[in-house]
Design a protein around this motif. Structure first.
Motif, PDB file in Angstrom:
ATOM      1  N   VAL A 109       0.855  -1.188   0.000  1.00  0.00           N
ATOM      2  CA  VAL A 109       0.000   0.000   0.000  1.00  0.00           C
ATOM      3  C   VAL A 109       0.893   1.241   0.000  1.00  0.00           C
ATOM      4  N   PRO A 110       0.805   2.104  -1.016  1.00  0.00           N
ATOM      5  CA  PRO A 110       1.704   3.260  -1.095  1.00  0.00           C
ATOM      6  C   PRO A 110       1.256   4.454  -0.255  1.00  0.00           C
ATOM      7  N   PHE A 111       0.487   4.183   0.793  1.00  0.00           N
ATOM      8  CA  PHE A 111      -0.008   5.226   1.689  1.00  0.00           C
ATOM      9  C   PHE A 111       0.120   4.756   3.135  1.00  0.00           C
ATOM     10  N   PRO A 112       0.085   5.676   4.107  1.00  0.00           N
ATOM     11  CA  PRO A 112       0.183   5.289   5.518  1.00  0.00           C
ATOM     12  C   PRO A 112      -1.059   4.532   5.983  1.00  0.00           C
ATOM     13  N   PRO A 113      -0.974   3.840   7.116  1.00  0.00           N
ATOM     14  CA  PRO A 113      -2.148   3.165   7.678  1.00  0.00           C
ATOM     15  C   PRO A 113      -3.260   4.156   7.999  1.00  0.00           C
ATOM     16  N   GLY A 114      -4.502   3.701   7.855  1.00  0.00           N
ATOM     17  CA  GLY A 114      -5.644   4.512   8.247  1.00  0.00           C
ATOM     18  C   GLY A 114      -6.340   5.243   7.127  1.00  0.00           C
ATOM     19  N   GLY A 115      -5.687   5.369   5.969  1.00  0.00           N
ATOM     20  CA  GLY A 115      -6.304   6.053   4.841  1.00  0.00           C
ATOM     21  C   GLY A 115      -7.234   5.137   4.062  1.00  0.00           C
ATOM     22  N   GLY A 116      -7.868   5.687   3.032  1.00  0.00           N
ATOM     23  CA  GLY A 116      -8.822   4.911   2.257  1.00  0.00           C
ATOM     24  C   GLY A 116      -8.220   3.683   1.605  1.00  0.00           C
ATOM     25  N   ALA A 117      -7.036   3.827   0.986  1.00  0.00           N
ATOM     26  CA  ALA A 117      -6.389   2.696   0.322  1.00  0.00           C
ATOM     27  C   ALA A 117      -6.016   1.610   1.321  1.00  0.00           C
ATOM     28  N   ASP A 118      -5.589   2.017   2.508  1.00  0.00           N
ATOM     29  CA  ASP A 118      -5.225   1.050   3.545  1.00  0.00           C
ATOM     30  C   ASP A 118      -6.457   0.303   4.045  1.00  0.00           C
ATOM     31  N   LEU A 119      -7.564   1.016   4.222  1.00  0.00           N
ATOM     32  CA  LEU A 119      -8.799   0.379   4.682  1.00  0.00           C
ATOM     33  C   LEU A 119      -9.285  -0.659   3.673  1.00  0.00           C
TER      34      LEU A 119
ATOM     35  N   VAL B 218      -4.880  -6.744 -13.043  1.00  0.00           N
ATOM     36  CA  VAL B 218      -5.681  -7.910 -12.657  1.00  0.00           C
ATOM     37  C   VAL B 218      -7.165  -7.568 -12.647  1.00  0.00           C
ATOM     38  N   THR B 219      -7.552  -6.585 -11.833  1.00  0.00           N
ATOM     39  CA  THR B 219      -8.965  -6.220 -11.746  1.00  0.00           C
ATOM     40  C   THR B 219      -9.103  -4.858 -11.088  1.00  0.00           C
ATOM     41  N   ARG B 220     -10.263  -4.285 -11.212  1.00  0.00           N
ATOM     42  CA  ARG B 220     -10.564  -3.039 -10.507  1.00  0.00           C
ATOM     43  C   ARG B 220     -11.045  -3.384  -9.108  1.00  0.00           C
ATOM     44  N   LEU B 221     -10.433  -2.769  -8.109  1.00  0.00           N
ATOM     45  CA  LEU B 221     -10.775  -3.069  -6.723  1.00  0.00           C
ATOM     46  C   LEU B 221     -11.790  -2.099  -6.138  1.00  0.00           C
ATOM     47  N   ALA B 222     -11.575  -0.812  -6.344  1.00  0.00           N
ATOM     48  CA  ALA B 222     -12.433   0.176  -5.690  1.00  0.00           C
ATOM     49  C   ALA B 222     -12.269   1.528  -6.365  1.00  0.00           C
ATOM     50  N   SER B 223     -13.212   2.412  -6.096  1.00  0.00           N
ATOM     51  CA  SER B 223     -13.099   3.795  -6.546  1.00  0.00           C
ATOM     52  C   SER B 223     -13.254   4.695  -5.328  1.00  0.00           C
ATOM     53  N   PHE B 224     -12.561   5.830  -5.353  1.00  0.00           N
ATOM     54  CA  PHE B 224     -12.555   6.736  -4.210  1.00  0.00           C
ATOM     55  C   PHE B 224     -13.002   8.132  -4.638  1.00  0.00           C
ATOM     56  N   PRO B 225     -14.274   8.454  -4.467  1.00  0.00           N
ATOM     57  CA  PRO B 225     -14.702   9.827  -4.767  1.00  0.00           C
ATOM     58  C   PRO B 225     -14.014  10.803  -3.821  1.00  0.00           C
TER      59      PRO B 225
ATOM     60  N   ILE C 269       1.347  -7.753  -4.619  1.00  0.00           N
ATOM     61  CA  ILE C 269       0.168  -7.081  -5.165  1.00  0.00           C
ATOM     62  C   ILE C 269       0.285  -5.592  -4.886  1.00  0.00           C
ATOM     63  N   PHE C 270      -0.008  -4.797  -5.895  1.00  0.00           N
ATOM     64  CA  PHE C 270       0.065  -3.343  -5.738  1.00  0.00           C
ATOM     65  C   PHE C 270      -1.219  -2.720  -6.270  1.00  0.00           C
ATOM     66  N   PRO C 271      -1.906  -1.906  -5.457  1.00  0.00           N
ATOM     67  CA  PRO C 271      -3.134  -1.256  -5.932  1.00  0.00           C
ATOM     68  C   PRO C 271      -2.805  -0.016  -6.762  1.00  0.00           C
ATOM     69  N   GLY C 272      -2.556  -0.215  -8.030  1.00  0.00           N
ATOM     70  CA  GLY C 272      -2.280   0.919  -8.903  1.00  0.00           C
ATOM     71  C   GLY C 272      -3.425   1.916  -8.843  1.00  0.00           C
TER      72      GLY C 272
ATOM     73  N   PHE D 217      -9.138  18.379  -0.230  1.00  0.00           N
ATOM     74  CA  PHE D 217      -9.911  17.376  -0.947  1.00  0.00           C
ATOM     75  C   PHE D 217      -9.431  16.025  -0.442  1.00  0.00           C
ATOM     76  N   GLY D 218     -10.360  15.207   0.038  1.00  0.00           N
ATOM     77  CA  GLY D 218      -9.978  13.910   0.579  1.00  0.00           C
ATOM     78  C   GLY D 218     -10.898  12.825   0.079  1.00  0.00           C
ATOM     79  N   SER D 219     -10.435  11.580   0.186  1.00  0.00           N
ATOM     80  CA  SER D 219     -11.269  10.461  -0.238  1.00  0.00           C
ATOM     81  C   SER D 219     -12.437  10.310   0.719  1.00  0.00           C
ATOM     82  N   LEU D 220     -13.572   9.934   0.186  1.00  0.00           N
ATOM     83  CA  LEU D 220     -14.769   9.766   0.999  1.00  0.00           C
ATOM     84  C   LEU D 220     -14.556   8.695   2.058  1.00  0.00           C
ATOM     85  N   ALA D 221     -13.795   7.648   1.716  1.00  0.00           N
ATOM     86  CA  ALA D 221     -13.569   6.543   2.652  1.00  0.00           C
ATOM     87  C   ALA D 221     -12.889   7.018   3.924  1.00  0.00           C
ATOM     88  N   ALA D 222     -11.876   7.876   3.790  1.00  0.00           N
ATOM     89  CA  ALA D 222     -11.154   8.361   4.969  1.00  0.00           C
ATOM     90  C   ALA D 222     -11.901   9.487   5.669  1.00  0.00           C
ATOM     91  N   SER D 223     -12.536  10.360   4.898  1.00  0.00           N
ATOM     92  CA  SER D 223     -13.171  11.546   5.470  1.00  0.00           C
ATOM     93  C   SER D 223     -14.444  11.235   6.237  1.00  0.00           C
TER      94      SER D 223
END
Length: 204
Positions: free
Chosen positions: A20-30, A103-110, A74-77, A188-194
């Motif tokens: 995960v190219p982001f710190p713990p707790g953010g949207g990509a990490d979740l 491989v596949t689409r995992l998620a989208s982050f508005p 595995i890397f979430p591009g 501007f932040g991802s909805l998942a984290a905000s």
């Protein structure tokens, strides 16, 4: 990606590494922890979630690109690592096409715009008017240079015809914490984290 008939079984002892190219707790990490936990529950396959923040996803992407091409890394591009960086960074230590196999689409982050409640605004129109009235006095936090929220902040400032100061942080959690404490006025932040209850103040 392995065919279904040769996927590792519960007897597989080797860990899969999810970088995960982001710190713990953010949207990509979740998302990473949710997906890997469910796969482990279903198949017994074990994952190591490896947070490698820094450089606007460059550190994590480079680590993934240099990993052995054996299917265990595995890397979430994302739009930062595979769209923005190749266009704004002159010398990337990886090739977004050659070094990765989709491989596949995992998620989208508005992305959503969040504004500190200390500002006397109740709409985007109010915010634009305030930014124009106070050129260079408002600031906008982001998870770092080259990230999608940074690009969104730049586009907003440009479209509004205002001078909003950019303040980069090391990941969305640090940027959100700075916003909550009033160190920055907007971001501007991802909805998942905000959507974290700790950040429930004012959303525009």
């Amino acid at each position: 990606m392995s065919p279904a008939g040769v996927l590792p079984t519960k007897s597989t002892r080797r860990l899969f590494r999810y970088i995960v190219p982001f710190p713990p707790g953010g949207g990509a990490d979740l998302v990473a922890r949710s997906i890997t936990r469910k796969i482990t529950e279903t198949t017994g396959i074990q994952f190591l979630v490896d947070n490698r923040p820094g450089g606007g996803t460059i550190l994590g992407a480079e680590l993934a690109a240099r990993a052995a091409p054996d299917g265990y890394s595995i890397f979430p591009g994302n739009n930062t690592s595979h769209a923005i960086n190749p266009n704004v960074q002159p010398k990337l230590p990886y090739d977004p096409v050659r070094d990765f196999a989709p491989v596949t689409r995992l998620a989208s982050f508005p992305n959503i715009l969040v504004v500190h409640p200390s500002l006397p605004v109740r709409s985007v129109k109010d915010l634009v008017a305030l930014a124009k009235a106070r050129p260079g006095q408002l600031n906008c936090g982001s998870p770092g240079n080259g990230t999608a929220p940074r690009l969104a902040g730049f586009m907003f400032s440009d479209a509004a015809g205002s001078d909003i100061v950019h303040v980069p942080y090391k990941g969305s959690v640090a940027a959100l914490n700075a916003w909550v404490t009033g160190e920055t006025y907007l971001m501007f932040g991802s909805l998942a984290a905000s959507e974290n209850p700790a950040y429930s103040t004012l959303f525009l």
